[in-house]
Motif scaffolding. Structure first.
Motif, PDB file in Angstrom:
ATOM      1  N   GLY A  93      -8.608 -16.176  34.988  1.00 48.69           N
ATOM      2  CA  GLY A  93      -7.349 -16.821  35.445  1.00 48.69           C
ATOM      3  C   GLY A  93      -7.240 -17.217  36.973  1.00 48.69           C
ATOM      4  O   GLY A  93      -6.535 -16.961  37.702  1.00 48.69           O
ATOM      5  N   GLN A 143      -1.553 -17.859  37.569  1.00 50.96           N
ATOM      6  CA  GLN A 143      -3.050 -17.269  37.731  1.00 50.96           C
ATOM      7  C   GLN A 143      -2.801 -15.857  37.881  1.00 50.96           C
ATOM      8  O   GLN A 143      -1.919 -15.230  38.453  1.00 50.96           O
ATOM      9  CB  GLN A 143      -3.698 -18.062  39.096  1.00 50.96           C
ATOM     10  CG  GLN A 143      -2.811 -17.567  40.424  1.00 50.96           C
ATOM     11  CD  GLN A 143      -3.264 -16.409  40.934  1.00 50.96           C
ATOM     12  OE1 GLN A 143      -4.438 -15.746  40.873  1.00 50.96           O
ATOM     13  NE2 GLN A 143      -2.482 -15.813  41.796  1.00 50.96           N
ATOM     14  N   ASN A 144      -4.016 -15.037  37.480  1.00 53.02           N
ATOM     15  CA  ASN A 144      -4.156 -13.657  37.533  1.00 53.02           C
ATOM     16  C   ASN A 144      -5.077 -13.191  38.504  1.00 53.02           C
ATOM     17  O   ASN A 144      -5.419 -12.054  38.345  1.00 53.02           O
ATOM     18  CB  ASN A 144      -4.134 -13.120  36.201  1.00 53.02           C
ATOM     19  CG  ASN A 144      -5.512 -13.447  35.417  1.00 53.02           C
ATOM     20  OD1 ASN A 144      -6.497 -14.058  36.305  1.00 53.02           O
ATOM     21  ND2 ASN A 144      -5.577 -13.354  34.315  1.00 53.02           N
ATOM     22  N   LYS A 147      -8.947 -12.325  36.371  1.00 54.33           N
ATOM     23  CA  LYS A 147      -9.013 -11.735  35.618  1.00 54.33           C
ATOM     24  C   LYS A 147      -9.318 -12.636  34.251  1.00 54.33           C
ATOM     25  O   LYS A 147      -8.740 -13.442  33.876  1.00 54.33           O
ATOM     26  CB  LYS A 147      -7.862 -10.850  35.447  1.00 54.33           C
ATOM     27  CG  LYS A 147      -7.727  -9.774  36.479  1.00 54.33           C
ATOM     28  CD  LYS A 147      -6.218  -8.738  36.427  1.00 54.33           C
ATOM     29  CE  LYS A 147      -6.078  -7.962  37.345  1.00 54.33           C
ATOM     30  NZ  LYS A 147      -4.980  -7.315  37.311  1.00 54.33           N
ATOM     31  N   HIS A 215       5.885 -10.174  37.615  1.00 47.25           N
ATOM     32  CA  HIS A 215       4.754  -9.613  36.850  1.00 47.25           C
ATOM     33  C   HIS A 215       4.522 -10.335  35.491  1.00 47.25           C
ATOM     34  O   HIS A 215       3.937  -9.453  34.393  1.00 47.25           O
ATOM     35  CB  HIS A 215       4.550  -8.144  36.953  1.00 47.25           C
ATOM     36  CG  HIS A 215       4.353  -7.955  38.434  1.00 47.25           C
ATOM     37  ND1 HIS A 215       5.190  -7.553  39.321  1.00 47.25           N
ATOM     38  CD2 HIS A 215       3.030  -7.475  39.129  1.00 47.25           C
ATOM     39  CE1 HIS A 215       4.699  -7.353  40.534  1.00 47.25           C
ATOM     40  NE2 HIS A 215       3.388  -7.349  40.489  1.00 47.25           N
ATOM     41  N   TYR A 217       3.579 -11.748  32.084  1.00 45.48           N
ATOM     42  CA  TYR A 217       2.316 -12.522  31.573  1.00 45.48           C
ATOM     43  C   TYR A 217       2.563 -13.824  31.506  1.00 45.48           C
ATOM     44  O   TYR A 217       1.611 -14.683  31.991  1.00 45.48           O
ATOM     45  CB  TYR A 217       1.789 -11.824  30.160  1.00 45.48           C
ATOM     46  CG  TYR A 217       0.694 -12.725  29.696  1.00 45.48           C
ATOM     47  CD1 TYR A 217      -0.488 -12.305  30.095  1.00 45.48           C
ATOM     48  CD2 TYR A 217       1.074 -13.712  28.682  1.00 45.48           C
ATOM     49  CE1 TYR A 217      -1.480 -13.040  29.412  1.00 45.48           C
ATOM     50  CE2 TYR A 217      -0.184 -14.315  28.240  1.00 45.48           C
ATOM     51  CZ  TYR A 217      -1.534 -13.917  28.605  1.00 45.48           C
ATOM     52  OH  TYR A 217      -2.595 -14.525  28.179  1.00 45.48           O
TER      53      TYR A 217
END
Length: 238
Positions: A93, A143-144, A147, A215, A217
């Motif tokens: 991500g 974007q994470n 991860k 936060h 998803y």
């Protein structure tokens, strides 16, 4: 001893399994242009090794299929076809994604992969059911930080024993962070690119949003934006 024909059949099965991985067959060759250089090599190597081990001991029956539908610069549109319970294609991500649910049976659900190596007990037990992901809806997946992410098409536990009909199909529009504002403000970019960039930017969590919103998803897009994005994808693939 294994006959030559059986050896060839096993090799074809293994090759098919390995090719389902985003990073199979070469770290740079099979990753996406907008993310290849950002994925830690140790992570990609660990996933490849795990997949090869599974391929040697398992018979593959179902794989997901991902194809490029359109690309302009680093903004790309991918079609992901997901048979029921097929092994997920794992991505990383580093980019924002707008996910359009094109086809999904009312008797099935899309599930996000969990934490850990894909297929492990830890990963499968920590998967997240995306209960609101329904046909024709659109979602922004921010974007994470690089991860792993991926999705699985599974039967809905709350339905009857009747099996879902057909594969799930989603379109994933990948928008790298460093080109988001450039495309939105660039009058020379095609209209569809400016629309995608604008929708992504306005839908991203803001610093003053509550902690749960920041936060999430995924963030559900409005019906108006979902309809516009679905029209864009239909035109691109027609």
């Amino acid at each position: 001893t294994m006959s030559n024909e059986n050896k060839k059949r096993k090799q074809r099965t293994n090759d098919s399994f390995i090719s389902s991985m985003t990073f199979a067959g070469g770290f740079v060759r099979n990753c996406d242009r907008d993310e290849c250089d950002l994925v830690p090599k140790a992570i990609a190597d660990a996933i490849r090794q795990h997949k090869r081990m599974i391929a040697k001991t398992s018979t593959l029956t179902r794989t997901q299929d991902r194809t490029l539908a359109a690309r302009l610069g680093l903004i790309s549109v991918w079609k992901l076809t997901m048979p029921l319970d097929a092994e997920p294609l794992v991505e990383f991500g580093n980019s924002h994604r707008i996910v359009l649910i094109d086809t999904l049976s009312s008797k099935s659900r899309i599930v996000s992969i969990g934490k850990g190596v894909v297929g492990s007990a830890d990963e499968t037990t920590s998967r997240i059911k995306l209960l609101d992901w329904s046909q024709s809806s659109a979602w922004l997946v921010p974007q994470n930080g690089g991860k792993a992410l991926g999705w699985v098409h599974m039967k809905d536990d709350n339905t009857t024993n009747e099996e879902p009909i057909g594969h799930a199909v989603i379109y994933s529009i990948k928008i790298p962070l460093d080109v988001l504002e450039i495309h939105e403000e660039n009058g020379d970019s095609p209209e569809w690119v400016r629309d995608v960039a604008s929708i992504c930017k306005k839908s991203l969590p803001k610093p003053n949003d509550d902690v749960n919103t920041r936060h999430n998803y995924a963030i559900k897009l409005s019906k108006e934006d979902a309809d516009l994005l679905n029209d864009i994808v239909r035109k691109l693939i027609s």
